[in-house]
Design a protein around this motif. Structure first.
Motif, PDB file in Angstrom:
ATOM      1  N   GLU A   1      -5.629  -2.799  -6.731  1.00  0.00           N
ATOM      2  CA  GLU A   1      -6.833  -1.969  -6.815  1.00  0.00           C
ATOM      3  C   GLU A   1      -6.942  -1.307  -8.184  1.00  0.00           C
ATOM      4  OE1 GLU A   1      -8.326  -0.135  -2.838  1.00  0.00           O
ATOM      5  OE2 GLU A   1      -6.178   0.302  -3.001  1.00  0.00           O
TER       6      GLU A   1
ATOM      7  N   HIS B   1      -3.646   7.177  -2.113  1.00  0.00           N
ATOM      8  CA  HIS B   1      -3.775   6.126  -1.082  1.00  0.00           C
ATOM      9  C   HIS B   1      -4.396   4.900  -1.747  1.00  0.00           C
ATOM     10  CE1 HIS B   1      -5.126   5.061   3.285  1.00  0.00           C
ATOM     11  NE2 HIS B   1      -4.595   4.033   2.656  1.00  0.00           N
ATOM     12  N   MET B   2      -3.550   3.970  -2.188  1.00  0.00           N
ATOM     13  CA  MET B   2      -4.009   2.782  -2.907  1.00  0.00           C
ATOM     14  C   MET B   2      -3.156   1.579  -2.532  1.00  0.00           C
ATOM     15  SD  MET B   2      -6.492   3.221  -5.121  1.00  0.00           S
ATOM     16  CE  MET B   2      -7.448   4.701  -5.125  1.00  0.00           C
ATOM     17  N   SER B   3      -3.696   0.404  -2.793  1.00  0.00           N
ATOM     18  CA  SER B   3      -2.980  -0.854  -2.578  1.00  0.00           C
ATOM     19  C   SER B   3      -2.819  -1.572  -3.908  1.00  0.00           C
ATOM     20  CB  SER B   3      -3.754  -1.759  -1.614  1.00  0.00           C
ATOM     21  OG  SER B   3      -3.863  -1.143  -0.357  1.00  0.00           O
TER      22      SER B   3
ATOM     23  N   ALA C   1       0.477   5.317   0.785  1.00  0.00           N
ATOM     24  CA  ALA C   1      -0.334   6.440   1.275  1.00  0.00           C
ATOM     25  C   ALA C   1       0.624   7.452   1.873  1.00  0.00           C
ATOM     26  CB  ALA C   1      -1.340   5.961   2.310  1.00  0.00           C
TER      27      ALA C   1
ATOM     28  N   THR D   1       0.849  -1.194   0.000  1.00  0.00           N
ATOM     29  CA  THR D   1       0.000   0.000   0.000  1.00  0.00           C
ATOM     30  C   THR D   1       0.879   1.237   0.000  1.00  0.00           C
ATOM     31  OG1 THR D   1      -1.768  -1.108   1.200  1.00  0.00           O
ATOM     32  CG2 THR D   1      -1.740   1.283   1.308  1.00  0.00           C
TER      33      THR D   1
ATOM     34  N   ASP E   1      -8.058   9.104   4.517  1.00  0.00           N
ATOM     35  CA  ASP E   1      -8.810   7.890   4.235  1.00  0.00           C
ATOM     36  C   ASP E   1      -8.682   7.573   2.752  1.00  0.00           C
ATOM     37  OD1 ASP E   1      -9.715   7.727   6.854  1.00  0.00           O
ATOM     38  OD2 ASP E   1     -11.542   8.877   6.428  1.00  0.00           O
ATOM     39  N   LYS E   2      -8.901   6.311   2.420  1.00  0.00           N
ATOM     40  CA  LYS E   2      -8.916   5.940   1.006  1.00  0.00           C
ATOM     41  C   LYS E   2     -10.030   6.712   0.323  1.00  0.00           C
ATOM     42  CE  LYS E   2      -6.711   1.610   0.610  1.00  0.00           C
ATOM     43  NZ  LYS E   2      -6.543   0.704  -0.473  1.00  0.00           N
TER      44      LYS E   2
END
Length: 135
Positions: free
Chosen positions: A80, A75-77, A7, A5, A18-19
């Motif tokens: 996704e 903010h990503m993993s 962020a 992830t 927050d995502k």
């Protein structure tokens, strides 16, 4: 936060946002804007501490694999998918008012976050690889 992830902390409050909400029943798509810079690197990528590097002038084509640099509020993993706005280099820096000729080369792109190539949590962000582009 997982190794898969990315962020960034806010420069002011030092909190990780927050995502982003990527779905909204009132809209067909929800996109992320101003969290990445697109490049046309084929093999070597510049060091993340390099302040100036060449940005892409044309949007990726379906199926392309591109490398991008991301920064706050990204903010990503890995794995996704999301939509984002591609703007060519000049309009990315100066806006469509200054470069109206680039509007036709701008596009909303659906991306899949594939890999973290290099990571640097300073303001310059992280270099990522995106694949499986859609229009």
């Amino acid at each position: 936060m997982s190794e898969e992830t990315i962020a960034f902390k806010c420069g002011s409050c030092k909190q990780v946002p927050d995502k982003p909400l990527l779905k909204d029943k009132n809209f067909e798509i929800v996109a992320i804007e101003d969290a990445m810079d697109w490049a046309d690197f084929k093999h070597d990528t510049p060091d993340l501490n390099t302040e100036i590097w060449e940005r892409a002038l044309k949007p990726p084509a379906k199926g392309d694999s591109k490398k991008v640099q991301v920064y706050f509020p990204f903010h990503m993993s890995v794995g996704e998918t999301f939509w984002t706005l591609f703007r060519p280099a000049y309009s990315n820096f100066n806006g469509w008012d200054e470069h109206p000729d680039e509007i036709n080369f701008s596009a909303f792109i659906k991306c899949r976050f594939e890999d973290i190539i290099s990571k640097n949590e300073k303001e310059l962000g992280s270099m990522l690889e995106w694949r499986k582009f859609y229009y």
